[in-house]
Write a protein that holds these residues in place. Structure first.
Motif, mmCIF file in Angstrom:
data_model
loop_
_atom_site.group_PDB
_atom_site.id
_atom_site.type_symbol
_atom_site.label_atom_id
_atom_site.label_comp_id
_atom_site.label_asym_id
_atom_site.label_seq_id
_atom_site.Cartn_x
_atom_site.Cartn_y
_atom_site.Cartn_z
ATOM 1 N N ASN A 112 34.528 7.832 22.100
ATOM 2 C CA ASN A 112 35.178 7.406 23.353
ATOM 3 C C ASN A 112 34.493 8.020 24.561
ATOM 4 O O ASN A 112 34.401 7.391 25.621
ATOM 5 C CB ASN A 112 36.657 7.796 23.335
ATOM 6 C CG ASN A 112 37.520 6.782 22.612
ATOM 7 O OD1 ASN A 112 37.233 5.584 22.647
ATOM 8 N ND2 ASN A 112 38.552 7.243 21.936
ATOM 9 N N LEU A 113 34.029 9.257 24.410
ATOM 10 C CA LEU A 113 33.327 9.916 25.505
ATOM 11 C C LEU A 113 32.027 9.192 25.821
ATOM 12 O O LEU A 113 31.696 8.964 26.990
ATOM 13 C CB LEU A 113 33.040 11.381 25.140
ATOM 14 C CG LEU A 113 32.391 12.232 26.238
ATOM 15 C CD1 LEU A 113 33.299 12.323 27.452
ATOM 16 C CD2 LEU A 113 32.075 13.626 25.709
ATOM 17 N N ASP B 48 30.326 13.874 35.056
ATOM 18 C CA ASP B 48 28.975 13.437 35.430
ATOM 19 C C ASP B 48 28.363 12.484 34.416
ATOM 20 O O ASP B 48 27.323 11.868 34.693
ATOM 21 C CB ASP B 48 28.054 14.658 35.590
ATOM 22 C CG ASP B 48 28.483 15.547 36.750
ATOM 23 O OD1 ASP B 48 29.123 15.012 37.679
ATOM 24 O OD2 ASP B 48 28.190 16.757 36.719
ATOM 25 N N ALA B 49 28.946 12.386 33.224
ATOM 26 C CA ALA B 49 28.438 11.452 32.220
ATOM 27 C C ALA B 49 29.169 10.126 32.382
ATOM 28 O O ALA B 49 30.359 10.036 32.089
ATOM 29 C CB ALA B 49 28.655 12.014 30.818
ATOM 30 N N PRO B 50 28.491 9.078 32.858
ATOM 31 C CA PRO B 50 29.205 7.839 33.201
ATOM 32 C C PRO B 50 29.758 7.077 32.003
ATOM 33 O O PRO B 50 30.762 6.402 32.110
ATOM 34 C CB PRO B 50 28.125 7.008 33.927
ATOM 35 C CG PRO B 50 26.831 7.530 33.395
ATOM 36 C CD PRO B 50 27.036 8.990 33.119
ATOM 37 N N GLY B 51 29.110 7.166 30.830
ATOM 38 C CA GLY B 51 29.584 6.392 29.693
ATOM 39 C C GLY B 51 29.017 4.980 29.718
ATOM 40 O O GLY B 51 28.625 4.450 30.766
ATOM 41 N N LYS B 52 28.965 4.370 28.543
ATOM 42 C CA LYS B 52 28.347 3.045 28.423
ATOM 43 C C LYS B 52 29.140 1.975 29.167
ATOM 44 O O LYS B 52 28.546 1.062 29.766
ATOM 45 C CB LYS B 52 28.209 2.673 26.943
ATOM 46 C CG LYS B 52 27.200 3.525 26.189
ATOM 47 C CD LYS B 52 25.804 3.387 26.789
ATOM 48 C CE LYS B 52 24.793 4.250 26.057
ATOM 49 N NZ LYS B 52 23.442 4.161 26.669
ATOM 50 N N LEU B 53 30.471 2.044 29.129
ATOM 51 C CA LEU B 53 31.267 1.044 29.855
ATOM 52 C C LEU B 53 31.024 1.155 31.353
ATOM 53 O O LEU B 53 30.879 0.137 32.052
ATOM 54 C CB LEU B 53 32.746 1.217 29.539
ATOM 55 C CG LEU B 53 33.186 0.868 28.111
ATOM 56 C CD1 LEU B 53 34.667 1.143 27.927
ATOM 57 C CD2 LEU B 53 32.878 -0.591 27.799
ATOM 58 N N ASN B 54 30.969 2.387 31.855
ATOM 59 C CA ASN B 54 30.689 2.573 33.277
ATOM 60 C C ASN B 54 29.259 2.172 33.607
ATOM 61 O O ASN B 54 28.984 1.676 34.703
ATOM 62 C CB ASN B 54 30.929 4.034 33.668
ATOM 63 C CG ASN B 54 32.393 4.400 33.641
ATOM 64 O OD1 ASN B 54 33.250 3.549 33.872
ATOM 65 N ND2 ASN B 54 32.704 5.647 33.344
ATOM 66 N N GLU B 55 28.351 2.415 32.654
ATOM 67 C CA GLU B 55 26.958 2.003 32.870
ATOM 68 C C GLU B 55 26.868 0.491 32.988
ATOM 69 O O GLU B 55 26.166 -0.041 33.856
ATOM 70 C CB GLU B 55 26.107 2.498 31.696
ATOM 71 C CG GLU B 55 24.614 2.281 31.884
ATOM 72 C CD GLU B 55 23.805 2.854 30.724
ATOM 73 O OE1 GLU B 55 22.669 2.399 30.526
ATOM 74 O OE2 GLU B 55 24.331 3.746 30.021
ATOM 75 N N ARG B 56 27.616 -0.196 32.114
ATOM 76 C CA ARG B 56 27.630 -1.662 32.208
ATOM 77 C C ARG B 56 28.295 -2.117 33.493
ATOM 78 O O ARG B 56 27.840 -3.086 34.136
ATOM 79 C CB ARG B 56 28.350 -2.248 30.996
ATOM 80 C CG ARG B 56 28.359 -3.774 30.978
ATOM 81 C CD ARG B 56 28.786 -4.312 29.636
ATOM 82 N NE ARG B 56 30.177 -4.007 29.323
ATOM 83 C CZ ARG B 56 30.771 -4.343 28.180
ATOM 84 N NH1 ARG B 56 30.088 -4.962 27.234
ATOM 85 N NH2 ARG B 56 32.031 -4.040 27.974
ATOM 86 N N ALA B 57 29.361 -1.424 33.877
ATOM 87 C CA ALA B 57 30.028 -1.764 35.140
ATOM 88 C C ALA B 57 29.095 -1.549 36.328
ATOM 89 O O ALA B 57 29.102 -2.326 37.279
ATOM 90 C CB ALA B 57 31.297 -0.924 35.303
ATOM 91 N N ALA B 58 28.270 -0.477 36.264
ATOM 92 C CA ALA B 58 27.320 -0.219 37.353
ATOM 93 C C ALA B 58 26.257 -1.307 37.414
ATOM 94 O O ALA B 58 25.857 -1.741 38.503
ATOM 95 C CB ALA B 58 26.670 1.151 37.165
#
Length: 768
Positions: A116-117, A124-134
């Motif tokens: 989940n992390l 500071d670690a955005p995560g894959k979902l946040n990376e996709r959102a970015a």
């Protein structure tokens, strides 16, 4: 563990609410009654009942929340209570199996949290979902820039997606994946769009191209190059030819006809033979040529006028496909050329023998014709588009989107590559999470099955009854009840139900003990080994003050359990309005001024009927007892109130907290000092509202100094010099023959907790 709370839209909290961030393992929240504390505990207990509020869990992993508040007391204090199952003492191998099963559950939960992390990120670690959102946010912004660049020209093509970044981006991505339209230059698309998407679009009239054939024919006649003269075989013809004045002679004949027989120039009589010879020179052929030239003048003028009028009509009527400036230039050139040729023709008419050369307008006429034919081609295309407007608009729209996709090709390709990689990672993580969650369900069921085999409600009954007895509650106890012995009931010693006859303090205390044991157990045969968050909301409400430290000691035991490496308690919240309880429960001898790494301090206030929360980097609560000492330390203290301040300190320290024997203390003084000491303690006995002799309430400086001196001596004589100097902020001086004050038990049946009482008594008044 909860790392952030949002309390909004409930009770006295505003719609915007309050954010409680940076929560840690131990969290203290202080606030007056009615300030909004219980709302916090209710949100933690039942977040689904408060849709405007929110709880953010560490690693998005919710834990079981056990909340002690007024709702818990009301819900659980009844004639019978659900039994609390705890693990009993059984075969060590079975307990080892339970411990291993719990470890398996914890390991799987850690794996899920780790995934989940990676998936959701943290800090500071955005995560894959946040990376996709970015990635999505970036491509939306780039597509929106594209939209803004072309919106003025292609509004109709962008209909339906012009007001939304997300929708416009979705359209671009869809067209990028499927659009097969031909690619056209941007300028061409803009021109077509201006027509195809025009509102009220109608057919255009075809332009009638003026005919320049007659003008071209007349300009090509050979007569302009011919010298029109008379007959050369007449004897006078040689002279005329030699002089080259045939045109002059021809004009003179008209005058001679009027002056015959005299010459119109020399006025001499002219022989009839000479007149005949001159007439013969201008024969019939000559006259035909002259007539042709005359007709040529009229014909060229008429043809030129008609041609120019046709061009003027085209210019006046106008057309969307005619460049007005270009047409005007052509008309001006044609007009100039025709006027010049008209001058040449007029000269030929005046001087038939002259050779004239006309301007060749063939190319100019062709240029005009080609210009108008091109305009007509556009008109024909326009009319065809009007006749098929629906398909034309569809095709043009597709071509416009294709043009935009080509313009953004580099950006779209990069986005697709990045998103494909991120999607692959997300799909892999989500697939593994699905597997892990299935494994977790299996492991949890295994743990429940093992727990069911060795759980019992009886140990909790035994422990609670032992605590009640040790604390002096001997008139009632818990007993198992129900068909299966899995319920509790509160009974008198004779076995009768005591639930209806308990005092408020007894109800609160027994319910608190029930909750305290529930922390380490479960109301079902399984689940007692699950991780949990514990909330204490005003646990000493309605309790006697002498039980305050007992409750705080039990809660501190919960703090200790929360620090255990493999403990079940992950986080604790303590909410209270009682300063003394807050002081005791938050006491930590290792804390300096600033809070420790595992704790937070908050104050909740209600200002203008709206609750607000404020965080502190230290324990913000100072007892009224400390405030009294600050008044004694103040050199600018009030002489009118200092006696009452001293009385309240003695009352708090020796009577309420220490259960002192005042007479033993007074006996340590002699003479006037004994009188002053007795007066101070008489205030303690009488209270602050009785009337005293003027001797004891005199407010002059000398009397105040005397009281301050005796006040100090009281602490010295009772062996509490260190406390005095600690509160005054001065250095302690050793006092000879000082015996500690005798601290008696505040309630029967309490002897076994005397050491704890003394410890708490010393700490509760120590500044932090």
């Amino acid at each position: 563990m909860i790392e952030e709370l949002k309390i909004a839209g409930c009770a006295s909290y505003s719609a915007e609410g309050q954010n409680v961030t940076g929560l840690r393992k131990i969290n203290f929240i202080y606030g007056a009654n009615g300030s909004g504390k219980t709302s916090i505990s209710r949100v933690i207990a039942n977040p689904a009942d408060h849709p405007a509020c929110a709880i953010r869990w560490v690693n998005q992993r919710p834990l079981e929340c056990l909340v002690y508040n007024a709702d818990f007391v009301e819900r659980n204090f009844r004639s019978s209570l659900p039994g609390i199952f705890t693990l009993g003492e059984h075969d060590a191998a079975v307990l080892d199996q339970i411990e291993q099963a719990r470890k398996d559950v914890a390991d799987i939960e850690r794996d899920i949290s780790a995934r989940n992390l990676v998936l959701n990120g943290k800090d500071d670690a955005p995560g894959k979902l946040n990376e996709r959102a970015a990635l999505r946010e970036n491509i939306e912004n780039e597509c929106w820039k594209l939209k803004n660049r072309h919106d003025a020209d292609f509004q109709s093509a962008f209909a339906g997606v012009r007001s939304s970044k997300a929708n416009f981006c979705d359209k671009i991505l869809s067209e990028w994946a499927s659009n097969q339209a031909a690619v056209h230059p941007l300028d061409d698309l803009k021109k077509r769009a201006a027509v195809i998407f025009e509102k009220g679009l109608a057919r255009e009239s075809v332009i009638q191209v003026p005919d320049s054939t007659e003008l071209a024919r007349l300009e090509a006649l050979p007569i302009f190059a011919k010298k029109v003269v008379g007959r050369g075989d007449v004897d006078i013809g040689g002279l005329i030819d030699r002089l080259g004045n045939s045109d002059w002679v021809k004009q003179g004949i008209d005058y001679f006809a009027q002056s015959t027989p005299q010459c119109p120039f020399c006025q001499q009589d002219v022989e009839a033979e000479l007149a005949k010879r001159i007439g013969d020179y201008f024969d019939e052929a000559y006259n035909r040529d002259i007539a042709d030239i005359a007709r040529l003048v009229a014909g060229y003028e008429a043809a030129g006028t008609a041609y120019l009028q046709a061009l003027a009509g085209i210019s006046q009527n106008g057309s969307r496909y005619i460049d007005v400036d270009q047409l005007t230039g052509l008309i001006e050139r044609v007009t100039a050329r025709l006027a010049l040729n008209g001058q040449h023709i007029a000269r030929k008419h005046k001087e038939p023998s002259a050779v004239v050369t006309l301007e060749d307008n063939t190319e100019l006429f062709a240029e005009v014709r080609d210009f108008l034919i091109a305009a007509n081609a556009a008109v024909v295309e326009h009319n065809g588009a009007v006749d098929d407007i629906s398909n034309q608009r569809t095709n043009l729209t597709a071509e416009i989107w294709k043009c935009l996709v080509e313009e953004a090709k580099g950006i779209l390709d990069a986005y697709h590559a990045s998103k494909t990689a991120v999607d692959a990672a997300i799909n892999g993580i989500e697939a593994s999470l699905t597997t892990k969650r299935g494994n977790l369900t299996t492991a949890q069921q295994t743990l429940r099955d093992l727990e069911k085999g060795i759980t019992s409600v009886q140990p909790t009954v035994t422990e609670i009854n032992a605590l009640l007895a040790s604390f002096g509650f001997r008139g009632f106890k818990l007993a198992t009840a129900g068909d299966q012995g899995n319920l509790y009931e509160i009974v008198r010693l004779d076995g009768s139900n005591a639930a209806r006859t308990l005092s408020e303090g007894e109800k609160t205390f027994v319910t608190f003990l029930y909750f305290y044991h529930l922390i380490r157990g479960s109301v079902s045969e399984s689940g007692m080994t699950s991780d949990r968050v514990i909330v204490f909301d005003d646990p000493i409400s309605s309790l006697d003050s002498d039980i305050l430290f007992i409750v705080s000691s039990l809660i501190k035991r919960v703090f200790e359990l929360s620090h255990a490496p493999n403990g079940l308690i992950r986080q604790v919240f303590v909410l209270t309005h009682n300063i003394y309880f807050h002081k005791e429960v938050s006491f930590d001898p290792d804390r300096k001024r600033e809070l420790r790494a595992h704790e937070t301090f908050w104050i909740v206030k209600k200002i203008d009927d709206v609750s607000t929360l404020e965080a502190f980097d230290h324990n913000p609560i100072r007892t009224s007892y400390e405030l009294l000492w600050s008044e004694v330390r103040n050199e600018n203290r009030s002489n009118l109130t200092i006696q009452n301040t001293l009385r309240r300190i003695l009352e708090n320290y020796f009577k309420i907290l220490g259960n002192m024997d005042k007479d033993k203390i007074i006996e340590k003084f002699e003479g006037r000092e004994k009188v002053i000491c007795a007066s101070l303690f008489s205030w303690v006995n009488d209270g602050s509202h009785s009337t005293h002799d003027d001797l004891y309430i005199s407010s002059d400086a000398a009397t105040v100094d005397a009281y301050l001196e005796i006040f100090r001596r009281i602490f010295e004589e009772t062996g509490h010099t260190q406390h005095y100097h600690m509160m005054m902020g001065t250095e302690a001086m050793p006092i000879a023959n000082a015996a500690p004050i005798e601290i008696t038990s505040p309630m029967p049946g309490y002897d076994q907790t005397a050491a704890l009482t003394n410890s708490w008594f010393q700490r509760c008044v120590k500044p932090q």
